[in-house]
Design an enzyme around this catalytic site. Structure first.
Site, PDB file in Angstrom:
ATOM      1  N   ASN A 179     -11.244 -28.267  43.467  1.00 11.59           N
ATOM      2  CA  ASN A 179     -12.557 -27.674  43.722  1.00 11.59           C
ATOM      3  C   ASN A 179     -12.660 -26.383  42.919  1.00 11.59           C
ATOM      4  O   ASN A 179     -11.730 -25.579  42.921  1.00 11.59           O
ATOM      5  CB  ASN A 179     -12.735 -27.374  45.211  1.00 11.59           C
ATOM      6  CG  ASN A 179     -12.771 -28.647  46.039  1.00 11.59           C
ATOM      7  OD1 ASN A 179     -13.324 -29.645  45.621  1.00 11.59           O
ATOM      8  ND2 ASN A 179     -12.148 -28.610  47.208  1.00 11.59           N
ATOM      9  N   GLY A 218     -17.365 -25.986  46.009  1.00 10.09           N
ATOM     10  CA  GLY A 218     -16.793 -26.079  47.349  1.00 10.09           C
ATOM     11  C   GLY A 218     -15.436 -25.421  47.504  1.00 10.09           C
ATOM     12  O   GLY A 218     -14.732 -25.660  48.478  1.00 10.09           O
ATOM     13  N   GLN A 219     -15.064 -24.581  46.532  1.00  7.01           N
ATOM     14  CA  GLN A 219     -13.759 -23.923  46.633  1.00  7.01           C
ATOM     15  C   GLN A 219     -13.778 -22.893  47.761  1.00  7.01           C
ATOM     16  O   GLN A 219     -14.726 -22.112  47.884  1.00  7.01           O
ATOM     17  CB  GLN A 219     -13.417 -23.241  45.296  1.00  7.01           C
ATOM     18  CG  GLN A 219     -12.009 -22.673  45.255  1.00  7.01           C
ATOM     19  CD  GLN A 219     -11.642 -22.148  43.854  1.00  7.01           C
ATOM     20  OE1 GLN A 219     -12.447 -22.191  42.926  1.00  7.01           O
ATOM     21  NE2 GLN A 219     -10.424 -21.658  43.726  1.00  7.01           N
ATOM     22  N   HIS A 228      -5.662 -24.447  42.817  1.00  3.06           N
ATOM     23  CA  HIS A 228      -4.767 -25.406  43.472  1.00  3.06           C
ATOM     24  C   HIS A 228      -5.244 -26.822  43.217  1.00  3.06           C
ATOM     25  O   HIS A 228      -6.443 -27.092  43.141  1.00  3.06           O
ATOM     26  CB  HIS A 228      -4.667 -25.139  44.979  1.00  3.06           C
ATOM     27  CG  HIS A 228      -5.989 -25.024  45.675  1.00  3.06           C
ATOM     28  ND1 HIS A 228      -6.765 -23.880  45.622  1.00  3.06           N
ATOM     29  CD2 HIS A 228      -6.690 -25.907  46.426  1.00  3.06           C
ATOM     30  CE1 HIS A 228      -7.871 -24.061  46.326  1.00  3.06           C
ATOM     31  NE2 HIS A 228      -7.864 -25.297  46.812  1.00  3.06           N
TER      32      HIS A 228
END
Ligand code: AMP
Ligand code: ZN
Length: 112
Positions: A85, A91-92, A98
């Site tokens: 994301n 939507g992070q 990661h």
């Protein structure tokens, strides 16, 4: 800077680690969306794919090469889904790059 993943790297926050080397750490996601769900992160703080440059090519390549090795090591030997994301628009929630690696019941039909 108060980054929870940097705190996990430093050992200030607990995590269920599944892999570690000089540059990367992998641990179980605290809110798994699949029977097996791990996150692979570079130890160096990089916010997101919106923040990377050509100097990160080696790191990003290593991240993808690591993914199947770690996936197999946590039991996802028949395959897995991976996801990054990026940014608020993507939507992070945690702004330390990661790679989500998850799977385990083979029932995924649609992208998240
Ligand atoms: P993203 O939306 O890609 O930024 O996802 C962040 C992920 O980090 C979510 O799946 C969270 O469940 C996970 N997460 C947040 N805090 C922790 C933590 N302390 N340990 C493990 N995973 C976490
Ligand atoms: Zn960080």
């Amino acid at each position: 800077m108060d980054c929870i993943f940097c705190r996990i790297v430093d050992g200030d926050l607990p995590s269920r680690r599944v892999y570690e080397d000089e540059d990367f750490l992998a641990f179980h996601d605290i809110r798994p969306i699949a029977p097996v769900h791990v996150l692979i992160i570079p130890k160096r703080h990089v916010e997101s794919l919106l923040d990377i440059s050509a100097t990160d090519e080696l790191m990003l390549g290593k991240l993808l090469v690591l993914a199947p090795k770690i996936a197999v090591s946590v039991g996802l030997d028949t395959g897995f889904r991976s996801l990054i994301n990026t940014g608020h628009g993507g939507g992070q929630e945690v702004f330390h790059l990661h790679l989500h690696v998850f799977g385990g019941d083979g029932s995924y039909r649609t992208p998240i």
